[in-house]
Design a protein around this motif. Structure first.
Motif, PDB file in Angstrom:
ATOM      1  N   MET A   1      -6.151   3.374   7.493  1.00 50.17           N
ATOM      2  CA  MET A   1      -5.147   3.478   8.553  1.00 50.17           C
ATOM      3  C   MET A   1      -3.749   3.509   7.951  1.00 50.17           C
ATOM      4  SD  MET A   1      -6.925   3.899  11.154  1.00 50.17           S
ATOM      5  CE  MET A   1      -5.874   3.804  12.589  1.00 50.17           C
ATOM      6  N   HIS A   2      -3.549   2.744   6.880  1.00 54.79           N
ATOM      7  CA  HIS A   2      -2.236   2.745   6.235  1.00 54.79           C
ATOM      8  C   HIS A   2      -1.891   4.155   5.736  1.00 54.79           C
ATOM      9  CE1 HIS A   2       1.106   1.484   3.738  1.00 54.79           C
ATOM     10  NE2 HIS A   2       0.565   2.164   2.753  1.00 54.79           N
ATOM     11  N   PHE A   3      -2.852   4.805   5.080  1.00 53.53           N
ATOM     12  CA  PHE A   3      -2.582   6.167   4.594  1.00 53.53           C
ATOM     13  C   PHE A   3      -2.347   7.117   5.775  1.00 53.53           C
ATOM     14  CE2 PHE A   3      -4.224   4.722   0.504  1.00 53.53           C
ATOM     15  CZ  PHE A   3      -3.436   5.427  -0.382  1.00 53.53           C
ATOM     16  N   ARG A   4      -3.189   6.983   6.810  1.00 51.30           N
ATOM     17  CA  ARG A   4      -3.024   7.879   7.963  1.00 51.30           C
ATOM     18  C   ARG A   4      -1.676   7.707   8.639  1.00 51.30           C
ATOM     19  NH1 ARG A   4      -7.318  10.388  11.188  1.00 51.30           N
ATOM     20  NH2 ARG A   4      -6.176   9.670  12.986  1.00 51.30           N
ATOM     21  N   ASN A   5      -1.122   6.503   8.553  1.00 52.19           N
ATOM     22  CA  ASN A   5       0.166   6.247   9.205  1.00 52.19           C
ATOM     23  C   ASN A   5       1.356   6.544   8.302  1.00 52.19           C
ATOM     24  OD1 ASN A   5      -1.134   5.483  11.518  1.00 52.19           O
ATOM     25  ND2 ASN A   5      -1.267   3.336  10.920  1.00 52.19           N
ATOM     26  N   ASN A   6       1.101   6.957   7.069  1.00 51.18           N
ATOM     27  CA  ASN A   6       2.174   7.275   6.124  1.00 51.18           C
ATOM     28  C   ASN A   6       1.980   8.699   5.611  1.00 51.18           C
ATOM     29  OD1 ASN A   6       3.840   4.675   5.374  1.00 51.18           O
ATOM     30  ND2 ASN A   6       1.717   4.049   5.715  1.00 51.18           N
ATOM     31  N   PRO A   7       2.533   9.682   6.339  1.00 53.57           N
ATOM     32  CA  PRO A   7       2.242  11.083   6.007  1.00 53.57           C
ATOM     33  C   PRO A   7       2.533  11.442   4.544  1.00 53.57           C
ATOM     34  CG  PRO A   7       3.471  10.916   8.066  1.00 53.57           C
ATOM     35  CD  PRO A   7       3.391   9.528   7.511  1.00 53.57           C
TER      36      PRO A   7
END
Ligand SMILES: C[S@@+](CC[C@H](N)C(=O)[O-])C[C@H]1O[C@@H](n2cnc3c(N)ncnc32)[C@H](O)[C@@H]1O
Length: 354
Positions: free
Chosen positions: A235-241
């Motif tokens: 989720m962290h990666f998905r929320n940090n384009p």
């Protein structure tokens, strides 16, 4: 006070979805009218009260909202002073056996580690014919799916194969090496043995992209296979384009390396929503009849270009709508938009107590 216990922040976060509210509310109201019989209701995992805002007033008046988070329930009480509220886990609801007509949930069942325990409690508090109605308008919490994948030797990667930036940079021959994943598959699952072999090989060779892959999962670290920690990183990666793009580039490099070496690197596309749908359908096979499980689509005219909101992702300039039940089938035909539209999909699950 941590930010998560700041009621003012919680109240602001609770309203983040505002632009899509009217469409989602329409799906919620149509689903409640179609599936949930009259009578007393409980909402589980109510958080700050988003679902209450979408319920028809007469059904809201019959609803008790429950959650294990006191700060969230404080936000709900502040916004809805008349609402019945109780601090209670899904597995110990404050109701007598058979007291309720319905159990409602918004973005909750995907976040629970033990859906079967919740199902047993729902069965206890529901009268025969009572209905569990769960709706999911945002991204699915991936922990449950990750635990199942890891248990069977697979490892979830974010789906880098459909990213327009990645696709543009490839030759046709390279594109042919990518898996045929759907645009709405958030995950590509690869056997853990293959991932650990190739990521480990890159680490040992000090490959320039190795650090970018290891930032997502380092095979030398036993915690790489902890589903909850991995779900948080995902989720962290998905929320940090920006970070996601770097990871996509590295995973693409790993894929092309493996495939060009002729090594086994099978990737399987997976939609987290479809996975949850299957999991709930299996779970509620015990003591319930599943009466609906799938995405429901609502749309309305909007200025400018078409915009689709699906599984927490907003797609401007959307060319097509995903396969889904149109909410018009439930609440009467609406005039189809003639110009540009705004659309959203809501994952709906309804199961009737036997
Ligand atoms: C993703 S949030 C959804 C909140 C709210 N329904 C919404 O959509 O705005 C999940 C909620 O489930 C609650 N929760 C987590 N575990 C729970 C449990 N075992 N029993 C009851 N609620 C729980 C959390 O406190 C949180 O409010």
């Amino acid at each position: 006070m941590t930010p998560w216990h700041d009621p003012a922040l919680l109240a602001r976060l609770a309203r983040v979805r505002a632009p899509w509210d009217a469409l989602t509310a329409r799906v919620v109201r149509a689903a409640v009218a179609r599936f949930v019989p009259p009578g007393l209701l409980v909402e589980v995992g109510a958080g700050g009260g988003q679902l209450r805002a979408w319920l028809p007033p007469d059904r809201a008046a019959d609803t008790t909202h429950t959650d294990t988070s006191a700060p969230f329930l404080d936000v709900l009480r502040a916004d809805y002073p008349d609402a019945a509220v109780a601090l209670a886990p899904v597995t110990a609801l404050p109701f007598a056996d058979g007291a309720l007509a319905g159990v409602l949930g918004l973005c909750v069942l995907d976040a629970l580690p033990d859906a079967a325990a919740a199902r047993d409690e729902f069965r206890r508090v529901l009268r025969p014919g009572g209905v569990v109605l769960h709706v999911l308008d945002l991204a699915t919490s991936p922990g449950g799916a990750f635990a199942e994948l890891i248990a069977r030797g697979e490892f979830p990667l974010p789906n880098f194969a459909r990213d327009p930036g990645v696709l543009e940079a490839l030759t046709d021959a390279q594109r042919a090496l990518l898996p045929a994943a759907d645009d709405f598959d958030e995950v590509l699952a690869v056997p853990w043995a293959a991932y650990s072999r190739f990521a480990g090989m890159w680490a040992a060779a000090r490959h320039p992209l190795a650090a970018d892959v290891l930032a997502y999962a380092d095979p030398a670290d036993a915690a790489a296979l902890d589903p909850d920690a991995l779900a948080q990183r995902f989720m962290h990666f998905r929320n940090n384009p920006d970070r996601l793009r770097v990871l996509y580039r590295a995973l693409l490099g790993l894929t092309l390396t493996a495939r060009q070496l002729g090594r086994d690197w099978p990737l399987r596309g997976l939609s987290l929503r479809a996975h949850l749908r299957d999991r709930l359908t299996r779970t509620f096979a015990g003591g319930f009849e599943v009466v609906f499980a799938g995405p429901v689509l609502a749309r309305e005219p909007a200025a400018g270009e078409n915009v689709l909101r699906h599984a927490g992702k907003t797609v401007p300039g959307a060319a097509a709508l995903p396969a889904a039940t149109a909410v018009d089938e439930w609440d009467g035909p609406a005039a189809p938009p003639t110009g540009a539209w705004r659309a959203t999909t809501v994952e709906v699950f309804a199961a009737r107590r036997a």
